[in-house]
Design a protein around this motif. Sequence first.
Motif, short mmCIF file in Angstrom:
data_model
loop_
_atom_site.label_atom_id
_atom_site.label_comp_id
_atom_site.label_asym_id
_atom_site.label_seq_id
_atom_site.Cartn_x
_atom_site.Cartn_y
_atom_site.Cartn_z
N ASP A 4 0.92 -1.06 -0.05
CA ASP A 4 -0.02 0.03 0.07
C ASP A 4 0.96 1.43 -0.05
O ASP A 4 1.63 1.61 0.98
CB ASP A 4 -0.81 -0.23 1.25
CG ASP A 4 -1.90 1.22 1.22
OD1 ASP A 4 -1.90 2.06 0.49
OD2 ASP A 4 -2.81 1.15 2.09
N GLU A 6 0.29 4.49 0.52
CA GLU A 6 -0.09 5.20 1.63
C GLU A 6 0.75 4.68 2.95
O GLU A 6 1.06 5.50 3.62
CB GLU A 6 -1.47 5.29 1.83
CG GLU A 6 -2.30 6.30 0.56
CD GLU A 6 -3.84 6.19 0.73
OE1 GLU A 6 -4.21 5.74 1.86
OE2 GLU A 6 -4.35 6.76 -0.05
N SER A 177 3.55 20.79 3.84
CA SER A 177 2.92 19.73 3.12
C SER A 177 3.46 19.60 1.54
O SER A 177 3.27 18.57 1.02
CB SER A 177 1.30 20.21 2.70
OG SER A 177 1.45 21.38 2.23
N ASN A 182 2.38 12.41 -2.24
CA ASN A 182 0.93 12.83 -2.55
C ASN A 182 -0.17 11.97 -1.88
O ASN A 182 -1.19 12.09 -1.86
CB ASN A 182 0.71 12.77 -4.21
CG ASN A 182 1.73 13.90 -4.78
OD1 ASN A 182 1.78 14.90 -4.19
ND2 ASN A 182 2.25 13.44 -5.95
N ASP A 183 0.52 10.41 -1.94
CA ASP A 183 -0.43 9.57 -1.37
C ASP A 183 -0.36 9.66 0.37
O ASP A 183 0.31 8.85 0.86
CB ASP A 183 -0.12 8.25 -1.61
CG ASP A 183 -0.28 7.84 -3.22
OD1 ASP A 183 -1.04 8.51 -3.64
OD2 ASP A 183 0.64 7.20 -3.72
N ARG A 184 -1.01 10.44 0.81
CA ARG A 184 -0.99 11.00 2.28
C ARG A 184 -2.49 10.61 2.80
O ARG A 184 -2.59 11.52 3.99
CB ARG A 184 -0.18 12.12 2.49
CG ARG A 184 -0.62 13.23 1.64
CD ARG A 184 -0.07 14.69 2.40
NE ARG A 184 -0.73 15.80 1.63
CZ ARG A 184 -0.10 16.59 0.82
NH1 ARG A 184 0.94 16.11 0.17
NH2 ARG A 184 -0.69 17.47 0.29
N ARG A 185 -3.06 9.89 2.83
CA ARG A 185 -4.40 9.86 3.09
C ARG A 185 -4.23 9.50 4.78
O ARG A 185 -4.91 10.04 5.77
CB ARG A 185 -5.38 8.90 2.31
CG ARG A 185 -6.86 8.81 2.99
CD ARG A 185 -7.77 7.69 2.29
NE ARG A 185 -6.85 6.41 2.31
CZ ARG A 185 -7.13 5.61 3.23
NH1 ARG A 185 -7.84 5.87 4.39
NH2 ARG A 185 -6.57 4.37 2.98
N LEU A 186 -3.61 8.34 4.72
CA LEU A 186 -3.22 7.85 6.25
C LEU A 186 -2.80 8.95 7.39
O LEU A 186 -2.82 9.16 8.52
CB LEU A 186 -2.59 6.47 6.27
CG LEU A 186 -3.23 5.39 5.43
CD1 LEU A 186 -2.30 3.89 5.64
CD2 LEU A 186 -4.62 5.16 6.16
N THR A 188 -3.00 12.07 6.87
CA THR A 188 -3.90 13.13 7.11
C THR A 188 -4.79 12.60 8.35
O THR A 188 -5.27 13.59 9.22
CB THR A 188 -4.86 13.44 5.72
OG1 THR A 188 -3.95 13.86 4.73
CG2 THR A 188 -5.77 14.60 6.15
N GLN A 189 -5.21 11.36 8.09
CA GLN A 189 -6.09 10.75 9.22
C GLN A 189 -5.13 10.79 10.49
O GLN A 189 -6.00 11.28 11.58
CB GLN A 189 -6.29 9.36 8.91
CG GLN A 189 -7.09 8.72 9.83
CD GLN A 189 -7.64 7.14 9.45
OE1 GLN A 189 -7.40 6.75 8.33
NE2 GLN A 189 -7.96 6.23 10.47
N SER A 192 -5.23 14.46 11.65
CA SER A 192 -6.15 15.02 12.40
C SER A 192 -6.57 14.60 13.63
O SER A 192 -7.19 15.29 14.55
CB SER A 192 -7.34 14.79 11.29
OG SER A 192 -7.13 15.59 10.19
#
Length: 351
Positions: A4, A6, A177, A182-186, A188-189, A192
């Motif tokens: 994966d 991310e 940032s 670019n693949d940083r959904r995890l 960001t989660q 947050s």
Amino acid sequence: MFSDPEAVAMALVLVIGFVLLYFFGNLLAPLLIALVLAYLLDWPVSFLANHGFRRGFASALVLLIFFLIATFTVLRILPTVWGQGMNLLSEYPVMLNSTQQWLESLPQQYPEFIDGALVESVVDNVRTRLMGVGEQLLQSSLSSIINLATVLVYSVLVPLMVFFMLSDKQVLLNSVSRFLPNDRRLLTQVWSEMNGQVINYIRGKAIEILLVGGASYIVFAIMDLRYSALLGVLVGLSVLIPFIGAFAVTLPVAMVGLFQWGLSPQFGYLILAYGIIQVIDGNVLVPILFSEAVNLHPLAIIVAVLVFGGLWGFWGVFFAIPLATLVKAVMNAWPHHIEKVEDNEPSTSAE
């Protein structure tokens, strides 16, 4: 799970951050101090900015008020605490001798229950360790005087960094940032979840230090306990180390009370009042102040204090709970399974 992208991105960011803090933690100390103060002062700056003030002006105003209050408090409290600390160090050997004589008298008073050789061994061991602690405190105070130039440099650098962190908050976040994948959904989660908890933790810890330290000083002063200001500051700072700090600061409080009053009702009232303060702190203040930040098992908190304190010293202890929360957030965000991608293309059959 490293197939994966991310997960790979999050793992790389965590490893790089760990390496930087581990090998360059001393160099980054002013940055960490500025970061803590920026988190602490961001709420009033954002409040003023939302009510029509320019963020740069609001940052300068809040920072000026904060450092004026901090300077006034330090100038009022530091001389008293320093003087009481020097007096306590000068009486330290006398207190140890009195405690030793009292312990050595126990086998004579209760020969059926207490072994004299065991008491003598314990007294020698404790005396050696406590004298070593006294020497370390003296050496640290001398080294702090020697490093006065470093403190003066920090006093200039830290306010400047705090001001820029507050006034250019969004610009700095956007700049950081740019260096993230670019693949940083995890990522960001995790960010947050962590950001709100770190804000809650730092503000809550500052309030807890003031309330616990202030209440302890008032109680000690009312009871006319010697070194009340010094002991109040120690009790307030002890909340930085969850669970362990409360036990560690009990020793000087009990020693001073025992040396001043002996085994008397006044000494019992002191221990009772101190115990009530600790109970209120653990069962009332902590749940209210850290309802969002401290959602961890007590064993996890103790392990975090030991591990991160061993890695980064004071800063590891201070950020033990946020770092433990970070580990928990990463574990929650980490992909536990990879969904199988089904081939949607129509299958061809051999004719």
